[in-house]
Design a protein around this motif. Structure first.
Motif, PDB file in Angstrom:
ATOM      1  N   ARG A  26       0.833  -1.200   0.000  1.00 18.49           N
ATOM      2  CA  ARG A  26       0.000   0.000   0.000  1.00 18.49           C
ATOM      3  C   ARG A  26       0.869   1.252   0.000  1.00 18.49           C
ATOM      4  O   ARG A  26       0.596   2.205  -0.746  1.00 18.49           O
ATOM      5  CB  ARG A  26      -0.910   0.005   1.223  1.00 18.49           C
ATOM      6  N   THR A  27       1.924   1.243   0.791  1.00 16.02           N
ATOM      7  CA  THR A  27       2.834   2.392   0.828  1.00 16.02           C
ATOM      8  C   THR A  27       3.501   2.601  -0.530  1.00 16.02           C
ATOM      9  O   THR A  27       3.591   3.731  -1.032  1.00 16.02           O
ATOM     10  CB  THR A  27       3.917   2.181   1.907  1.00 16.02           C
ATOM     11  N   HIS A  28       3.965   1.509  -1.137  1.00 15.43           N
ATOM     12  CA  HIS A  28       4.592   1.611  -2.461  1.00 15.43           C
ATOM     13  C   HIS A  28       3.593   2.171  -3.484  1.00 15.43           C
ATOM     14  O   HIS A  28       3.955   3.021  -4.312  1.00 15.43           O
ATOM     15  CB  HIS A  28       5.091   0.244  -2.925  1.00 15.43           C
ATOM     16  N   MET A  29       2.365   1.677  -3.441  1.00 18.65           N
ATOM     17  CA  MET A  29       1.353   2.149  -4.400  1.00 18.65           C
ATOM     18  C   MET A  29       1.072   3.631  -4.213  1.00 18.65           C
ATOM     19  O   MET A  29       0.927   4.382  -5.185  1.00 18.65           O
ATOM     20  CB  MET A  29       0.070   1.327  -4.256  1.00 18.65           C
ATOM     21  N   GLN A  30       0.977   4.072  -2.961  1.00 18.95           N
ATOM     22  CA  GLN A  30       0.751   5.485  -2.692  1.00 18.95           C
ATOM     23  C   GLN A  30       1.918   6.324  -3.205  1.00 18.95           C
ATOM     24  O   GLN A  30       1.723   7.403  -3.778  1.00 18.95           O
ATOM     25  CB  GLN A  30       0.553   5.710  -1.191  1.00 18.95           C
ATOM     26  N   ASN A  31       3.143   5.819  -3.022  1.00 16.32           N
ATOM     27  CA  ASN A  31       4.320   6.528  -3.521  1.00 16.32           C
ATOM     28  C   ASN A  31       4.310   6.597  -5.051  1.00 16.32           C
ATOM     29  O   ASN A  31       4.677   7.625  -5.637  1.00 16.32           O
ATOM     30  CB  ASN A  31       5.600   5.829  -3.046  1.00 16.32           C
ATOM     31  N   VAL A  32       3.889   5.502  -5.684  1.00 12.59           N
ATOM     32  CA  VAL A  32       3.812   5.479  -7.145  1.00 12.59           C
ATOM     33  C   VAL A  32       2.832   6.534  -7.640  1.00 12.59           C
ATOM     34  O   VAL A  32       3.139   7.328  -8.549  1.00 12.59           O
ATOM     35  CB  VAL A  32       3.402   4.076  -7.650  1.00 12.59           C
ATOM     36  N   LEU A  33       1.645   6.566  -7.054  1.00  8.75           N
ATOM     37  CA  LEU A  33       0.637   7.541  -7.477  1.00  8.75           C
ATOM     38  C   LEU A  33       1.150   8.960  -7.265  1.00  8.75           C
ATOM     39  O   LEU A  33       0.966   9.837  -8.124  1.00  8.75           O
ATOM     40  CB  LEU A  33      -0.663   7.329  -6.703  1.00  8.75           C
ATOM     41  N   GLY A  34       1.793   9.198  -6.115  1.00  9.35           N
ATOM     42  CA  GLY A  34       2.291  10.544  -5.819  1.00  9.35           C
ATOM     43  C   GLY A  34       3.368  10.984  -6.794  1.00  9.35           C
ATOM     44  O   GLY A  34       3.340  12.115  -7.303  1.00  9.35           O
ATOM     45  N   LYS A  35       4.335  10.114  -7.081  1.00  7.17           N
ATOM     46  CA  LYS A  35       5.422  10.475  -7.990  1.00  7.17           C
ATOM     47  C   LYS A  35       4.942  10.647  -9.427  1.00  7.17           C
ATOM     48  O   LYS A  35       5.503  11.445 -10.191  1.00  7.17           O
ATOM     49  CB  LYS A  35       6.527   9.425  -7.920  1.00  7.17           C
ATOM     50  N   LEU A  36       3.911   9.875  -9.802  1.00  3.90           N
ATOM     51  CA  LEU A  36       3.373   9.999 -11.164  1.00  3.90           C
ATOM     52  C   LEU A  36       2.384  11.164 -11.279  1.00  3.90           C
ATOM     53  O   LEU A  36       1.987  11.520 -12.389  1.00  3.90           O
ATOM     54  CB  LEU A  36       2.696   8.697 -11.593  1.00  3.90           C
ATOM     55  N   GLY A  37       1.975  11.705 -10.143  1.00 13.42           N
ATOM     56  CA  GLY A  37       1.060  12.846 -10.160  1.00 13.42           C
ATOM     57  C   GLY A  37      -0.348  12.480 -10.559  1.00 13.42           C
ATOM     58  O   GLY A  37      -1.052  13.271 -11.192  1.00 13.42           O
TER      59      GLY A  37
END
Length: 253
Positions: free
Chosen positions: A209-220
């Motif tokens: 879940r943390t990785h997915m949230q980071n992915v969404l954040g970095k991809l905007g």
């Protein structure tokens, strides 16, 4: 005389047969017709098995209108799956790059013409063009020429430029991810949920879940669907087999 082998692919039978008959009247053209994407694939396979090959395929832009964008092989003794025109171009160019693809369209559409070129087509031609114009295109694509109606050139170039810009921007965003985040993104592209990703990568659901949230954040982006769309624009494919991901899992940080 060197003869050009042409395959007409159109699910409007009268049009396909009429066009095939007109082309067959040319002394240097051999022509066959297929009424669907799967039928066209069978024609290609049969020709290959017989030591022959088609030089040019004329594909209806609206082939299998409403079909899911995937080239599927027909199930033996079962109904043919629907295959749309652009997907057929993609599939044939991937498997038989020597075959030149020309898309036949009812109307000019810069966006779809650009998609056809990106899929590997060498030409986009109006269905109501003259026979001589079509023959010029067929012979031209065999010389590695690309043919578009003049009225479409500006629009198609604009679409291709925009697509290249979006792809470049998407690639830069994906490059900002860590190796582990990119692996998680590939799992997302493969359609895996959080639990499945956790099992695939031997991680806890909380960590995923943390990785997915980071992915969404970095991809905007704000959703998995948007992340997947951006990933595909950047050329990111789905995670391969479970064994492939597991094998590399211990090497990722």
């Amino acid at each position: 005389m060197v003869r050009i082998r042409v395959l007409v692919v159109d699910d409007h039978r009268i049009f396909a047969e009429s066009l095939a008959a007109a082309l067959a009247a040319e002394p240097d053209v051999d022509v066959s017709a297929a009424g669907s994407g799967p039928a066209a694939l069978r024609c290609l396979e049969r020709a290959g098995a017989e030591g022959r090959r088609f030089d040019v395929m004329l594909v209806d832009a609206d082939l299998g209108a409403g079909a899911a964008p995937a080239v599927a092989r027909p199930v033996p003794d079962g109904p043919d799956p629907l295959v749309d025109g652009i997907s057929l171009v993609t599939g044939v160019r991937s498997g038989q790059p020597a075959v030149r693809m020309v898309v036949l369209a009812e109307k000019d559409d810069p966006r779809r013409a650009a998609l056809a070129l990106q899929a590997g087509a060498s030409g986009w031609v109006a269905k109501d063009c003259s026979l001589q114009r079509l023959l010029t295109v067929i012979r031209g694509v065999l010389r590695d020429e690309t043919h578009l109606p003049p009225a479409l050139l500006t629009g198609v170039l604009r679409e291709l430029t925009a697509a290249r810009k979006h792809r470049t921007e998407s690639e830069q965003l994906v490059e900002s991810l860590t190796p582990r985040e990119r692996e998680v993104l590939r799992c997302m592209v493969a359609g895996l949920g959080r639990k499945a990703v956790a099992e695939r990568l031997f991680l806890s659901p909380h960590t995923v879940r943390t990785h997915m949230q980071n992915v969404l954040g970095k991809l905007g982006v704000h959703s998995t669907l948007a992340a997947v769309a951006l990933a595909r624009r950047a050329g990111v494919g789905p995670a391969e087999s479970a064994g492939d991901v597991v094998e590399r899992g211990g090497q990722l940080a």
